[in-house]
Design a protein around this motif. Structure first.
Motif, PDB file in Angstrom:
ATOM      1  N   THR A  87       0.824  -1.205   0.000  1.00 25.87           N
ATOM      2  CA  THR A  87       0.000   0.000   0.000  1.00 25.87           C
ATOM      3  C   THR A  87       0.856   1.252   0.000  1.00 25.87           C
ATOM      4  O   THR A  87       0.629   2.175  -0.795  1.00 25.87           O
ATOM      5  N   TYR A  91       1.084   4.022  -3.113  1.00 25.94           N
ATOM      6  CA  TYR A  91       0.699   5.421  -2.920  1.00 25.94           C
ATOM      7  C   TYR A  91       1.836   6.365  -3.308  1.00 25.94           C
ATOM      8  O   TYR A  91       1.625   7.367  -4.004  1.00 25.94           O
ATOM      9  N   THR A 298      -6.168   0.670   4.237  1.00 24.41           N
ATOM     10  CA  THR A 298      -5.703   1.383   3.039  1.00 24.41           C
ATOM     11  C   THR A 298      -6.417   2.714   2.817  1.00 24.41           C
ATOM     12  O   THR A 298      -5.793   3.681   2.375  1.00 24.41           O
ATOM     13  N   GLY A 302      -4.583   6.216   2.789  1.00 25.44           N
ATOM     14  CA  GLY A 302      -4.631   6.984   1.549  1.00 25.44           C
ATOM     15  C   GLY A 302      -5.133   8.397   1.773  1.00 25.44           C
ATOM     16  O   GLY A 302      -4.628   9.348   1.166  1.00 25.44           O
ATOM     17  N   ASN A 306      -2.051   9.978   0.363  1.00 22.85           N
ATOM     18  CA  ASN A 306      -2.216   9.916  -1.091  1.00 22.85           C
ATOM     19  C   ASN A 306      -2.865  11.205  -1.600  1.00 22.85           C
ATOM     20  O   ASN A 306      -4.072  11.350  -1.563  1.00 22.85           O
ATOM     21  N   ASP A 395      -7.231   6.484  -3.919  1.00 22.58           N
ATOM     22  CA  ASP A 395      -7.379   5.662  -2.710  1.00 22.58           C
ATOM     23  C   ASP A 395      -8.088   4.348  -3.027  1.00 22.58           C
ATOM     24  O   ASP A 395      -7.661   3.268  -2.584  1.00 22.58           O
TER      25      ASP A 395
END
Length: 425
Positions: A87, A91, A298, A302, A306, A395
């Motif tokens: 993950t 990202y 996640t 994110g 992210n 995401d």
């Protein structure tokens, strides 16, 4: 807030044009001197600078606290093994691709070519920049307090990452200190929101001063800037994300986009990844078939780190501002922007317009003035809504990709067109 910012933009535009052209309509009168001395170089300069200083005020606490919390959140995945590393790498990879794509698009279009700045902006002289090798060395601080006082954000970022890692390896004491940083993060986010309440007034004074000095000629460059950002966002959305979804996750992008509609609409309307997170969680779990054990990690991560859309804006804005000032950026500057924007995305708050604060940091790393943010702040709300939708899409794409690789995605649910509809809130 959106309406207020637009009103501030329009009023600033109108008042700025009046101040620019009124002396030409009434020549040989004290109007020119009065406007220049008391308004442009007085009221508009003072209040515009105050708003910019408030934005710069938030850079160090926002990045430091948000990044430490982001590292704490990511390190909590240690027991998840492959899930956490996949993950985090995905990202950062998509963010690196986003900023690189933005710089390439901006270089080709050159949105700031027609915006030759005058007045105070013309007198700006960029600082002499060290070679890229020295920049790499200077990333690692020997005095973190000095780095914070001087606004050396690359060093602050490295320090924050090290503190976050240390907290996760200090047992109960680390958890207690980590909880304090989580509380501080809430306070800092509230402070950002309070400062952004002043955005309509800051937009009025900054835009008014710029157009008082430039006239309507600046509109051409501003339109090119918006088009450049939207093009880069579209390319990243349809190119990077859909390629990952199709080739890596082996999922149908049409089904994905159809089911993501509630989250995308909510992201667009709120311009906040954090506000959209409950909707995004519901979509990926109930409509896309991702198990909660993956999505619960996640999606929040994110939302924290992210920020591909923000990185794209920062890349295009840097090229736009440099071009408007007539400053040429070399390879070392571009590499610095890529590194800074990628790392800064980890510390960007998931609230509307927070990217403007970290943009000041990116500009500072390549010797450009933070005051130039006033050129783009008026139209940023529109772009913020679009890039938030891009961030939320990223995401979900990474979540589906990681879940697919871990066998944690129910293909039947993903393919089912009648999967439960998720309502905002």
């Amino acid at each position: 807030m959106t309406i207020r910012i637009f009103v501030g933009l329009l009023l600033g535009f109108a008042v700025g044009l009046v101040m620019h052209y009124l002396p030409q309509i009434v020549p040989d009168s004290p109007v020119d001197l009065w406007i220049q001395e008391y308004l442009i170089d007085g009221v508009f300069l003072v209040f515009g600078k105050i708003f910019v200083n408030l934005l710069k005020l938030m850079i160090v606490p926002l990045v430091l606290v948000s990044l430490i919390c982001g590292v704490i959140a990511s390190e909590e995945s240690k027991s998840l093994g492959r899930l956490g590393s996949k993950t985090f790498v995905l990202y950062l990879l998509t963010t690196g691709v986003a900023i690189t794509l933005a710089l390439m698009v901006a270089q080709v279009i050159d949105p700031g070519a027609g915006a030759n700045l005058e007045g105070d902006y013309e007198r700006y002289v960029p600082k002499e920049r060290p070679p890229f090798v020295q920049v790499l060395i200077n990333i690692f601080p020997d005095n973190p307090m000095q780095a914070m006082a001087e606004g050396n954000m690359l060093q602050v970022i490295v320090f924050a990452i090290l503190v976050g890692i240390a907290l996760n390896h200090t047992g109960a004491q680390g958890k207690r200190i980590g909880a304090i940083f989580e509380d501080l993060n809430v306070v800092v986010m509230k402070l950002v929101q309070l400062i952004m309440q002043l955005a309509p007034y800051g937009v009025f004074f900054l835009v008014g001063k710029v157009f008082a000095e430039q006239g309507v000629d600046l509109l051409k460059g501003l339109g090119a800037y918006m088009g450049c950002v939207l093009l880069a966002l579209a390319l990243h959305f349809t190119g990077t994300y859909m390629t990952i979804l199709t080739l890596v996750a082996r999922l149908n992008p049409i089904i994905f986009l159809t089911k993501m509609r509630p989250a995308l609409m909510f992201a667009f309307s709120t311009a906040s990844s954090a506000a959209t997170m409950p909707v995004t969680m519901g979509v990926v779990e109930k409509k896309l078939g991702v198990k909660n054990s993956v999505a619960s990690f996640t999606i929040p991560l994110g939302t924290t780190i992210n920020m591909d859309g923000t990185a794209i804006m920062q890349g295009v804005a840097t090229v736009f501002i440099a071009s408007a000032y007539g400053i040429e950026l070399g390879v070392s500057e571009f590499l610095t922007v890529i590194a800074t924007a990628t790392l800064a995305s980890i510390g960007t708050a998931a609230v509307p317009s927070a990217g403007m604060i970290t943009l000041a940091m990116v500009l500072g790393q390549v010797g450009l003035p933070a005051e130039a943010i006033g050129l783009i702040l008026g139209v940023d709300r529109i772009l913020d809504m679009v890039r938030t939708a891009v961030n939320v899409t990223g995401d979900a794409v990474v979540t589906c990709t990681v879940a697919r690789s871990e066998g944690a995605l129910d293909q039947a649910v993903f393919d089912d067109p009648d999967a439960v509809e998720v309502q905002p809130g």
